[in-house]
Write a protein that holds these residues in place. Structure first.
Motif, PDB file in Angstrom:
ATOM      1  N   MET A 227       0.932  -1.243  -0.006  1.00  0.00           N
ATOM      2  CA  MET A 227       0.066  -0.109  -0.109  1.00  0.00           C
ATOM      3  C   MET A 227       0.873   1.231  -0.223  1.00  0.00           C
ATOM      4  N   HIS A 228       1.748   1.365   0.765  1.00  0.00           N
ATOM      5  CA  HIS A 228       2.734   2.624   0.831  1.00  0.00           C
ATOM      6  C   HIS A 228       3.303   2.587  -0.334  1.00  0.00           C
ATOM      7  N   THR A 229       4.083   1.589  -1.022  1.00  0.00           N
ATOM      8  CA  THR A 229       4.608   1.518  -2.169  1.00  0.00           C
ATOM      9  C   THR A 229       3.826   2.398  -3.248  1.00  0.00           C
ATOM     10  N   ARG A 230       2.411   1.983  -3.238  1.00  0.00           N
ATOM     11  CA  ARG A 230       1.428   2.779  -4.391  1.00  0.00           C
ATOM     12  C   ARG A 230       1.293   3.898  -3.999  1.00  0.00           C
ATOM     13  N   LEU A 231       1.144   4.142  -2.727  1.00  0.00           N
ATOM     14  CA  LEU A 231       0.668   5.765  -2.224  1.00  0.00           C
ATOM     15  C   LEU A 231       1.836   6.552  -2.652  1.00  0.00           C
ATOM     16  N   VAL A 232       3.117   6.039  -2.424  1.00  0.00           N
ATOM     17  CA  VAL A 232       4.418   6.985  -2.845  1.00  0.00           C
ATOM     18  C   VAL A 232       4.245   7.335  -4.238  1.00  0.00           C
ATOM     19  N   PHE A 233       4.127   6.284  -5.215  1.00  0.00           N
ATOM     20  CA  PHE A 233       4.169   6.504  -6.654  1.00  0.00           C
ATOM     21  C   PHE A 233       2.921   7.564  -6.562  1.00  0.00           C
ATOM     22  N   GLY A 234       1.729   7.344  -6.214  1.00  0.00           N
ATOM     23  CA  GLY A 234       0.449   8.273  -6.385  1.00  0.00           C
ATOM     24  C   GLY A 234       0.967   9.615  -6.093  1.00  0.00           C
ATOM     25  N   MET A 235       1.674   9.842  -4.745  1.00  0.00           N
ATOM     26  CA  MET A 235       2.118  11.150  -4.393  1.00  0.00           C
ATOM     27  C   MET A 235       2.923  11.749  -5.572  1.00  0.00           C
ATOM     28  N   LEU A 236       3.878  11.125  -6.052  1.00  0.00           N
ATOM     29  CA  LEU A 236       4.661  11.608  -6.888  1.00  0.00           C
ATOM     30  C   LEU A 236       3.964  12.094  -8.323  1.00  0.00           C
ATOM     31  N   LEU A 237       2.910  11.417  -8.745  1.00  0.00           N
ATOM     32  CA  LEU A 237       1.975  11.890  -9.950  1.00  0.00           C
ATOM     33  C   LEU A 237       1.215  13.251  -9.315  1.00  0.00           C
ATOM     34  N   ARG A 238       0.906  13.212  -8.139  1.00  0.00           N
ATOM     35  CA  ARG A 238      -0.045  14.439  -7.580  1.00  0.00           C
ATOM     36  C   ARG A 238       0.910  15.551  -6.900  1.00  0.00           C
ATOM     37  N   SER A 239       2.213  15.410  -6.889  1.00  0.00           N
ATOM     38  CA  SER A 239       3.051  16.318  -6.128  1.00  0.00           C
ATOM     39  C   SER A 239       2.789  17.752  -6.455  1.00  0.00           C
ATOM     40  N   PRO A 240       2.733  17.975  -7.869  1.00  0.00           N
ATOM     41  CA  PRO A 240       2.649  19.431  -8.259  1.00  0.00           C
ATOM     42  C   PRO A 240       1.145  20.064  -7.446  1.00  0.00           C
ATOM     43  N   VAL A 241       0.265  19.116  -7.503  1.00  0.00           N
ATOM     44  CA  VAL A 241      -1.119  19.766  -6.897  1.00  0.00           C
ATOM     45  C   VAL A 241      -1.058  19.802  -5.343  1.00  0.00           C
ATOM     46  N   LEU A 242      -0.390  18.786  -4.923  1.00  0.00           N
ATOM     47  CA  LEU A 242      -0.231  18.886  -3.277  1.00  0.00           C
ATOM     48  C   LEU A 242       0.613  19.912  -3.010  1.00  0.00           C
ATOM     49  N   ILE A 243       1.759  20.368  -3.653  1.00  0.00           N
ATOM     50  CA  ILE A 243       2.621  21.418  -3.287  1.00  0.00           C
ATOM     51  C   ILE A 243       1.893  22.703  -3.457  1.00  0.00           C
ATOM     52  N   GLY A 244       1.170  22.805  -4.682  1.00  0.00           N
ATOM     53  CA  GLY A 244       0.490  24.133  -4.979  1.00  0.00           C
ATOM     54  C   GLY A 244      -0.568  24.426  -3.889  1.00  0.00           C
ATOM     55  N   ARG A 245      -1.245  23.146  -3.272  1.00  0.00           N
ATOM     56  CA  ARG A 245      -2.119  23.432  -2.155  1.00  0.00           C
ATOM     57  C   ARG A 245      -1.848  23.769  -1.026  1.00  0.00           C
ATOM     58  N   LYS A 246      -0.591  23.377  -0.538  1.00  0.00           N
ATOM     59  CA  LYS A 246       0.144  23.844   0.585  1.00  0.00           C
ATOM     60  C   LYS A 246       0.585  25.156   0.555  1.00  0.00           C
ATOM     61  N   LEU A 247       1.023  25.716  -0.683  1.00  0.00           N
ATOM     62  CA  LEU A 247       1.584  27.212  -0.919  1.00  0.00           C
ATOM     63  C   LEU A 247       0.300  27.889  -0.733  1.00  0.00           C
ATOM     64  N   SER A 248      -0.776  27.567  -1.140  1.00  0.00           N
ATOM     65  CA  SER A 248      -1.880  28.286  -1.198  1.00  0.00           C
ATOM     66  C   SER A 248      -2.566  28.427  -0.003  1.00  0.00           C
ATOM     67  N   ARG A 249      -2.422  27.451   0.984  1.00  0.00           N
ATOM     68  CA  ARG A 249      -2.843  27.502   2.391  1.00  0.00           C
ATOM     69  C   ARG A 249      -2.003  28.363   3.126  1.00  0.00           C
ATOM     70  N   LYS A 250      -0.560  28.376   2.789  1.00  0.00           N
ATOM     71  CA  LYS A 250       0.204  29.498   3.587  1.00  0.00           C
ATOM     72  C   LYS A 250       0.104  30.852   3.203  1.00  0.00           C
ATOM     73  N   ARG A 251      -0.658  31.194   2.169  1.00  0.00           N
ATOM     74  CA  ARG A 251      -0.748  32.480   1.576  1.00  0.00           C
ATOM     75  C   ARG A 251      -1.844  33.077   2.086  1.00  0.00           C
TER      76      ARG A 251
END
Length: 259
Positions: A227-251
């Motif tokens: 499961m963690h292997t799948r989720l890590v690869f899923g994170m890599l695919l979604r990393s631009p969205v996740l990083i953008g969400r994090k930056l948006s919340r900080k602002r």
């Protein structure tokens, strides 16, 4: 949700080898006035008969799946039934009595205030917790923080939660994901990816002295690793969205930068 009147919670309890613990648990849930869905996950004849007897109580419903398909599959079956009956949210609680039923109103209050959020308990353990389980949780916490690029999910393994059913079933029905002991962690990560807020509430957890664990050390740990292997690869695919969400919340003013 269009109005508070649409907020209709119930309780979902997956059951395998724990039917004998349920009567006092159902007594306390009944005192809260909440409907309860029991899911028999392939129990033997004796267990099934006991569950059928418990389901004769007012506001207690029984779903059954044979053969045993795992805790996650049982929870999802309960969610589907609850949604079909018109419930909007489901409180997931374990059958073995380790969770504090008196905290259900606290979790529901947080959910009612923010109906689109996943509300999850943060276990506060006493001396009854097996040390190997406690240490294993920290390993999973680390990987969840990697998979979400966030510290928002403070505990991903607690089986005491309030789920918004529409969003949860949308993920379940369109994703090939864990159906056994790996599901608690995977569903919270995928709901976070979907954009749901995660609200964490501390709650005491006690392991009963005569409790029965359905965790299979070799098989379930392998499932969790995969499961963690799948989720890590899923994170890599979604990393631009996740990083953008994090930056948006900080602002945004007033939003914690710890997330």
């Amino acid at each position: 949700m269009s109005s508070l009147a649409d907020y209709r919670p119930c309780v979902v309890i997956p059951v395998y080898q724990h039917a004998r613990f349920l009567a006092p648990l159902l007594d306390r849930i009944g005192q809260l006035g909440l409907p309860c869905v029991l899911v028999n996950d392939g129990g033997n004849a004796e267990e099934s008969a006991l569950l059928q007897q418990l389901a004769t109580r007012p506001n207690v419903f029984l779903q059954e799946q044979f053969p045993n398909q795992g805790k996650g599959a049982a929870v999802f079956a309960g969610f589907r039934y609850a949604r079909a009956q018109g419930f909007s949210h489901a409180v997931q609680i374990d059958a073995d009595g380790q969770h504090r039923v008196d905290d259900i109103p606290r979790l529901l209050a947080a959910s009612c205030a923010e109906p689109g959020a996943l509300v999850t308990g943060i276990p506060q353990y006493d001396q009854s917790v097996p040390k190997h389980r406690l240490y294993a949780r920290y390993i999973t916490h680390f990987w969840v923080w990697v998979e979400t690029l966030s510290f928002t999910i403070r505990d991903s393994m607690c089986g005491f939660r309030v789920y918004p059913l529409a969003d949860t079933l949308a993920v379940v029905e369109h994703t090939r994901m864990g159906r056994r002991m790996d599901f608690d962690t995977e569903i919270v990560v995928r709901l976070y990816w979907r954009g749901l807020p995660v609200i964490s509430i501390p709650t005491p957890v006690t392991y009963p002295e005569d409790g029965i664990s359905n965790f299979r050390p070799l098989h379930d740990n392998l499932l969790i690793c995969w499961m963690h292997t799948r989720l890590v690869f899923g994170m890599l695919l979604r990393s631009p969205v996740l990083i953008g969400r994090k930056l948006s919340r900080k602002r945004k003013p007033g939003v914690s930068k710890a997330s």
